[in-house]
Design an enzyme around this catalytic site. Sequence first.
Site, short mmCIF file in Angstrom:
data_model
loop_
_atom_site.label_atom_id
_atom_site.label_comp_id
_atom_site.label_asym_id
_atom_site.label_seq_id
_atom_site.Cartn_x
_atom_site.Cartn_y
_atom_site.Cartn_z
CG ASP A 102 18.48 57.38 -17.67
OD1 ASP A 102 18.12 56.94 -16.57
OD2 ASP A 102 18.64 56.68 -18.68
CG ASP A 133 13.68 56.51 -13.41
OD1 ASP A 133 12.63 56.16 -12.86
OD2 ASP A 133 14.22 55.87 -14.34
CG ASP A 161 12.18 49.84 -21.16
OD1 ASP A 161 11.38 50.78 -21.05
OD2 ASP A 161 11.89 48.66 -20.90
C1 BGC Z 1 12.84 57.34 -23.68
C2 BGC Z 1 12.00 58.43 -24.30
C3 BGC Z 1 10.64 57.88 -24.69
C4 BGC Z 1 10.00 57.19 -23.51
C5 BGC Z 1 8.68 56.56 -23.83
C6 BGC Z 1 12.11 56.70 -22.54
O1 BGC Z 1 12.83 55.61 -22.08
O2 BGC Z 1 14.05 57.87 -23.26
O3 BGC Z 1 12.64 58.94 -25.43
O4 BGC Z 1 9.80 58.91 -25.16
O5 BGC Z 1 10.85 56.21 -22.98
O6 BGC Z 1 8.81 55.45 -24.64
#
Ligand code: BGC
EC number: 3.2.1.-
Length: 561
Positions: free
Chosen positions: A222, A269, A499
């Site tokens: 990320d 991403d 998120d």
């Molecule tokens: C998070 C993950 C999570 C996924 C699904 C991502 O934004 O970083 O930890 O498993 O979303 O909710």
Amino acid sequence: MASSGLTSVTVNATEADNDGTTTQSLVVSSTSVSVPEGGTSSYTVRLAAQPSGNVTVTNTAGSGDTNITVSSGASLTFTTSNWNTAQTVTLAAAEDSDSTAGTRPITVASSGLTSVTVTATEADNDGGPVGPRADNPYANAGVYVNPQWRSKALAEPGGSRIANQPTGVWFDRISALTGNGSPTTGTMGLADHLDQAVTQDAANGSAPMVIQIVVYNLPGRDCAALASNGELGPTELARYKSEYIDVMAGILARPAYANLRIVAIIEIDSLPNLVTNVGGRATATAMCDTMLANRGYVDGVGYALNKLGAIPNVYNYIDAAHHGWVGWDDNFGATANMMFTAATASGSTAANVHGFITNTANTSALTEPYVGSVTEQLRQTTWIDWNRYNDELTFAQAFRSRLIQSGFSSSIGMLIDTSRNGWGSCVQTPCQPTQATRPTAASTSTDPNTFVNQSRIDRRIHKGNWCNQAGAGLGERPRSAPATGIDAYVWIKPPGESDGSSSLIPNDEGKGFDRMCDPTYTGNARNGNSMSGALPGAPVSGHWFSAQFQQLMANAYPPLS
Ligand code: BGC
């Protein structure tokens, strides 16, 4: 011509030979039938001429692939009145794990008549030739319901309306593979989910079972944001390979799971960030520059594709962002080429890629029915901002073609995550400060900006906004083959999972605080310096966010009944 050696019984014939008689015979619609695994196919039989009494016709499977059987119409009776009406014989092919197209002859016979042989050939569920993989793994298949997500949904008022929908199972840390008991991944490890998927497969008749797993643990993860930073630092590619991908591949390859169709969503991403958030661009970040320079993403994705693609029942789909990210001319072809670079890194080839997914965890509209096509005039509006695309469906179809041009197989298919892009009327506050009512017709304004803003169903403040969007609703329910080039609409981001946190919350998951999740934030270059549009009170990414779940249900489009 009199009957030449054939037994003929001719009365009131409608198909006359040139002497006015008709030779009795069996009329079969096709002598070669392909039968999809886990499905059925049929042919029909009738008589050529009216018989003088009842005629029995049998359809008997001979020696060959015993997965193919006559499931109905094995014995047909024709009378003096229905002899000319075709009767259906249905063949079934059981699901098997081989990758060869077995055949079996079916003999159509009746006493005193020349029999006809129908050759039945096993086919993939998509009707195409049997290969190691179905062209579209979702075709005629059930899709795994994650019991952990299901129980969270069921615990919410009204949640039973969607609790049985299939959602993605995210493996966002090494420990998630074994089950770490965290709020994000729960107690079930990868093998536990696969075991459950086998159980669900056994309960759904002859249809195959898809399970959707998300591969999400790259080093320096990320890189253009903070909310989903992970456990591996930018130089920890070696750990990604040995402690994450190798372990995952070892579990997926177990014979007990060979009949599952394992859809692997590869690294959300990551590759688009290497195109759009690097170099001299205003949107660049130091971490994305680092991950481009050290090849951590490219080599990591290539390694994952190669390892997982070696397992015959794994279907790799690479994440391809969404139209409001990759749809600009500067990004479109460059991202497709970046995908090809990664797909051919670390010893992988493009053949390891079954397809791509767009809109994962995003809220870009599937279609914009009232804005219509993106004309040159509309490209110049603030909302569209010179993008070639204004919706996910058009973008996904066009990007598929561009990927093929970059070197991917012409049989690739696209997935679109529709978990949160419904944009029904905003009935659950807080809504975006933009209009709360879903438009029902195109605006009549002649000002292009007003036209777009009054016509668009996506009510975000800016397309660069991505965190816990106020006003969003559930989108299209998951389903197979909804449009040309699209393998399925899927719910990869599980509705109700955050998120990112609205303010800094200490955690042991590597997750940072990204101000795009703070409703008071005024933005940065990646969202046109706009307000974030995020819901308040959000927990760390991946954790359950009840208010968001309720909002998604309330604002769903199509609405929930
Ligand atoms: C998070 C993950 C999570 C996924 C699904 C991502 O934004 O970083 O930890 O498993 O979303 O909710």
